[in-house]
Design a protein around this motif. Structure first.
Motif, short mmCIF file in Angstrom:
data_model
loop_
_atom_site.label_atom_id
_atom_site.label_comp_id
_atom_site.label_asym_id
_atom_site.label_seq_id
_atom_site.Cartn_x
_atom_site.Cartn_y
_atom_site.Cartn_z
N ALA A 1 -34.82 21.56 -40.19
CA ALA A 1 -35.50 22.79 -39.73
C ALA A 1 -35.11 23.08 -38.29
CB ALA A 1 -37.01 22.63 -39.84
N GLN B 1 -45.42 26.49 -44.10
CA GLN B 1 -46.36 25.51 -43.57
C GLN B 1 -46.49 24.34 -44.55
OE1 GLN B 1 -50.11 27.04 -42.07
NE2 GLN B 1 -51.18 25.10 -42.46
N GLY C 1 -40.24 18.21 -40.04
CA GLY C 1 -39.33 19.33 -40.24
C GLY C 1 -37.93 19.06 -39.71
N VAL D 1 -41.14 25.68 -39.30
CA VAL D 1 -42.13 24.91 -40.04
C VAL D 1 -43.41 24.80 -39.23
CG1 VAL D 1 -42.64 22.71 -41.17
CG2 VAL D 1 -40.28 23.53 -41.05
N VAL E 1 -40.23 23.52 -35.22
CA VAL E 1 -41.47 23.00 -35.79
C VAL E 1 -42.58 23.31 -34.80
CG1 VAL E 1 -42.76 20.97 -36.57
CG2 VAL E 1 -40.31 21.15 -37.06
N SER F 1 -46.70 22.60 -38.92
CA SER F 1 -47.11 21.28 -39.38
C SER F 1 -48.43 20.84 -38.76
CB SER F 1 -46.05 20.23 -39.01
OG SER F 1 -45.01 20.24 -39.94
N LEU G 1 -39.29 20.38 -48.04
CA LEU G 1 -38.73 21.49 -47.27
C LEU G 1 -37.25 21.73 -47.52
CD1 LEU G 1 -40.48 20.88 -43.83
CD2 LEU G 1 -41.09 22.55 -45.58
#
Lengths: 447, 507
Positions: A254, A209, A249, A236, A257, A238, A220
């Motif tokens: 990522a 997070q 993210g 992630v 998200v 957020s 990240l």
């Protein structure tokens, strides 16, 4: 009172058409021993009286409208432009059902399609669904999706301790029967390294997070790289307001998200209803859960919108569905879309920057007060930890009783060792005068 | 009729919001590496924004426009007073992490609602936390699993589910790691007792039942069904989707149900919001209360100073509390049930929806709730009786709050339930649920609810009759329907094959 429109005559006519004498005769299938039980309820009241009763209950609560509020920790008090409430109060939106008949639901469908587009923009990803129940369940569904991506071959999930404690609890609730293992790091671990170190080849995903529960912003890239090096997904969590300025993210690479969307135009409302946003990379779309709105054409070639990929869902796929979820948080997602459109590209950035600058000023102001330490050796967004000279609960009580201020989140609630720490949250609604009031209150409380 | 995508109304530099200036010194900026470079949100004016959404709203059908007879969805009228109350600042602006003494109004409302829902269903305890029916159901199945495990019985890994069940039942079962076993219905739409008995053994964790079931029928052997499952050591889960038929008519706990969810957005008249938010509290008998998801609200007598109103550390049972300088009052708290399955969502439930349901129950009371269920059942039977000669009725007996026909017309064999449904749109009403339950071919599942007037029900009946006539004379009119909707029949296959899930500018 009831909302039944029938006159006595109309009821009689209907009973006659059915061929029974009395309404009671419609219930002969119910065993007589349990038919027509007494329900113990208070006597009903009129609309006028119910308004009075509920105003009295409402009056027994402290509100962020009447008191400067420095409480966040997953639910945030932000300014909501008037247009949001006006639009979600249109009966055509709020008294409609799920858009299963697309030809007469284009309003809801297009609004959600636009919401999906905005969430993709905000998170830097390619696919957004129509929303989940809240941030916590969006995370749980992301974990379930990650496990499904590996078809049960990877059975471990790593949760970074900086994830909201209630989200971690919900993840455990959702997965308790799935035969998987969740490993978690400590809330107070400074960076993501300890979580990264838990990833192995059995790991389906790492979830982190940022800004985390304690307000800290994390780079990240190391987490994305480590997860992908082990063939795991990176999820992630957020804060959508923070994404007004922070790199999302998706831009780090990522895979998913998610987050609590309440801050986007939805009131605090004692914890719900909120909405969970969920975005992921295109390659995972068929493993996602929840509704998706897609564009298509009608028989005349005109653009239109429908619910799509419903073969993933419970009403079609039943025991082979990706989840049991049926609804989305339609009206809350509409509020979020109207909010994002009202603020737009510049406005959301401006809100994020107001939160950032005001929080940093507040942190600096509190750091000057004797007896308090502000833990800001890591970048933060709009929440930060304050070490207090007394238990946070005692200081908060004094802040409210003497100054009418709602203080920060008492971190002793999640970790008794942090009893003397509070998490202060500052948003664009907290004026310089409110911040000064908080400083004065804290100073007095330390004496 | 179509409306531009909001991004198509966008122009660089426009903004519909008016934000305050920064009134404190600015901080050091974050390192560039942590900041985003672009943010593709729309840039529109307030008037364009409002017109866009108002025009979108006009493309929707809604309960406030007309009859919405979607079976299993209980699309009743949503009282306006609910909306005003839920928006009171004393509810809408309350932070969930306030100290409990500052949110007593919310907690007292929740405590009372827990008690009201327990009274209506006959259960001992209620958790308001689940966000929707599917979450209430997931909670209930997790509770059944927890119950058996707490007794050291890990062999019960299978869940019985009737062939008429909602799709959520099997989906929830699998999410909990249990295996589903289907049970057949008999010719009268009841659970087939022979099939049930044959499938009961000590691997059965329980049975998920919807009663009245999705055929709109009350199971005529319900007490026998629940007795048989209990006798084999299983528990009964109640899917509360159809509770609108039962308020004051029968209490699920007295029928032998052990744990059950309720849909506040159906039975208790909270608006559906275009697909949520819902609210799915879960209720349980006394010995299962310890497994409920939480926190739930508990009430305790507390002692306060009569002078300052401050809560004091004196036990309410202590005779000292009788002294004139003290007073007793109810203090509500959030508590986790002892062996809770855990949190099913963050915070405590869909509070804004709970406020609406509380208001509804307070205004109707016992008599009003029973009258509501009676009128809902009356309306469904009136439609069933009036259309019995128009459409095939697979289970011809008194129904509860909904009735299920086959969407087939003699003399128009190519016409499907979908065609009939789409043609209804041209007549200005929302179609019923179609193709569910699965045991009825071409199902049309009609739930009129108690808030439709006789005039409205008569109009619906006439429309169905008119459409079946059209089906014989002009079938093409049905197959290409709707003709009077904002868009024509939409290509759902294309939507799934060529996925477009967000707007992108023309390259």
């Amino acid at each position: 009172m009831t909302y039944i429109p029938h006159t006595a005559l109309e009821t009689e006519q209907m009973l006659a058409s059915i061929g029974v004498e009395r309404v009671e005769d419609l219930f002969t299938a119910i065993p007589e021993t349990v038919r027509f039980p007494h329900i113990e309820l208070p006597s009903p009241v009129s609309e006028l009286e119910v308004m009075e009763e509920l105003r009295a209950l409402a009056g027994a609560n402290a509100t962020a409208q009447d008191s400067p509020c420095f409480l966040g920790a997953g639910a945030y008090h932000h300014f909501i432009p008037s247009v949001v409430n006006h639009i979600i109060s249109r009966a055509e939106f709020y008294t409609a059902y799920t858009p299963y008949q697309p030809e007469i639901s284009q309003g809801t469908l297009q609004a959600i399609f636009e919401y999906q587009t905005m969430i993709c923009a905000l998170t830097g990803l390619e696919v957004s669904n129509a929303s989940h129940y809240d941030g916590a369940t969006a995370l749980a569904e992301a974990l379930v999706m990650a496990l499904a991506v590996y078809r049960g071959k990877k059975t471990k999930v790593v949760l970074c301790g900086g994830i909201h404690p209630e989200y971690r609890e919900v993840a455990a609730t959702y997965t308790q029967g799935m035969g998987i293992r969740i490993e978690t790091t400590a809330l107070t671990d400074t960076g993501l390294e300890s979580a990264i170190n838990l990833i192995d080849d059995e790991t389906a995903c790492l979830a982190v997070q940022t800004p985390d529960f304690l307000g800290r912003i994390h780079d990240l890239q190391p987490a994305v790289d480590a997860a992908h090096a082990h063939g795991a997904l990176l999820i992630v969590v957020s804060n959508p307001i923070a994404l007004g300025m922070l790199k999302p993210g998706g831009a780090y690479g990522a895979d998913v998200v998610v987050g609590e969307g309440q801050a986007l135009g939805n009131p605090l409302s004692f914890g719900g209803p909120y909405l969970g946003f969920f975005a992921c990379r295109q390659e995972h779309v068929r493993r996602t859960s929840g509704r998706l709105v897609g564009q298509t054409t009608d028989i005349n070639g005109q653009r239109g919108f429908v619910l799509t990929l419903s073969t993933r869902e419970q009403h079609i796929r039943r025991e082979r569905a990706t989840s049991n979820i049926c609804s989305n948080e339609g009206l809350n997602a509409l509020a979020a879309a109207v909010y994002m459109a009202a603020l737009g590209k510049c406005g959301l950035k401006q809100v994020a920057e107001l939160c950032y600058h005001k929080a940093h000023y507040t942190a600096q102001r509190i750091a000057e007060i004797k007896g308090y330490q502000v833990n800001n050796n890591q970048p933060f967004f709009n929440e930060f930890i304050v070490a207090c000279p007394q238990p946070a609960a005692i200081i908060n009580k004094m802040l409210y009783e003497e100054y009418g201020i709602i203080g920060g989140y008492d971190l002793g609630r999640v970790d008794p060792a942090l009893e003397k720490h509070m998490l202060i949250c500052v948003t664009e609604v907290n004026s310089a005068a409110q911040i000064e009031g908080l400083a004065t209150g804290l100073e007095e409380a330390a004496r | 009729m179509s409306e531009a995508i909001i991004y198509e109304l966008s122009a660089p530099g426009r903004c519909a919001a008016h934000l305050p200036r920064l009134d404190v010194p600015a901080a050091e900026p974050l390192p560039d590496a942590l900041l985003r470079s672009e943010l593709e949100l729309p840039e529109v004016s307030e008037s364009d924004l409002v017109r866009h959404y108002v025009r979108l709203s006009q493309l929707n059908y809604a309960v406030d426009i007309g009859m919405y007879p979607l079976g299993s969805c209980t699309m009743k009228y949503n009282p306006k007073v609910h909306e005003d109350i839920a928006r009171l600042a004393g509810f809408a602006e309350v932070h969930p992490y306030l100290p409990e003494e500052l949110s007593q109004g919310c907690l007292q409302l929740m405590f009372a609602l827990q008690q009201y829902l327990a009274a209506i269903t006959g259960f001992e305890a209620v958790s308001l936390q689940p966000a929707a029916g599917a979450q209430g159901e997931l909670s209930g199945v997790l509770m059944i699993r927890a119950y058996h495990r707490a007794r050291g019985d890990t062999a019960r890994t299978r869940m019985l589910i009737p062939d008429t069940a909602h799709g959520t039942n099997p989906a929830s079962t699998v999410m909990v790691g249990l295996e589903m076993v289907q049970v057949s219905s008999d010719a009268r739409g009841n659970i087939d007792l022979n099939d049930l008995s044959a499938k009961l053994d000590d691997t059965i964790a329980g049975m998920m039942l919807t009663n009245p079931n999705t055929l709109g029928l009350f199971d005529e052997h319900i007490l026998e069904v629940t007795r048989l499952v209990h006798a084999s050591g299983g528990l009964i889960y109640g899917d509360g989707a159809n509770l609108n038929a039962l308020m004051g008519i029968a209490k699920p706990a007295e029928l032998g149900f052990d744990v059950m969810h309720l849909n506040l957005h159906k039975t208790f008249s909270t608006p559906h919001g275009g697909g949520g938010p819902g609210s799915g509290p879960v209720a349980a008998r006394a010995d299962l209360a310890q497994f409920l998801p939480g926190p739930i609200v508990t009430a305790h007598e507390a002692v306060y100073s009569a002078l300052s109103g401050e809560a004091l550390d004196i036990d309410a049972d202590d005779p000292v509390a009788d002294a004139p300088q003290y007073m007793r009052s109810l203090m509500c708290r959030l508590e986790m049930p002892e062996h809770s399955i855990g949190r099913i969502k963050s915070f405590y439930g869909q509070f804004g929806i709970l406020v609406r349901a509380y208001t509804y129950i307070r205004m109707l009371g016992e008599e009003g709730l029973r009258a509501t269920s009676e009128a809902a059942v009356l309306a469904a039977n009136y439609i069933q009786a009036s259309l019995r000669d128009t459409l095939p009725l697979p289970y011809d007996r008194l129904c509860m709050h909904e009735c299920v026909f086959e969407g087939r017309v003699n003399g128009a064999e190519d016409i499907h339930a979908l065609d009939i449904s789409k043609r209804m749109i041209d007549y200005g009403i929302h179609p019923p649920t179609n193709y569910f339950p699965l045991v009825v071919p071409e199902a049309l599942m009609i739930e009129p609810t108690e808030t439709e007037s006789k005039r409205s029900l008569d109009a619906f009946i006439q429309i169905v009759k008119a459409i079946t006539e059209e089906a014989k004379k002009e079938p093409e009119l049905l197959r290409t329907a709707p003709h009077r909707a904002p868009v024509g029949r939409l290509d759902e296959v294309q939507a799934a094959r060529k996925l477009i899930l967000r707007w992108q500018p023309e390259p």
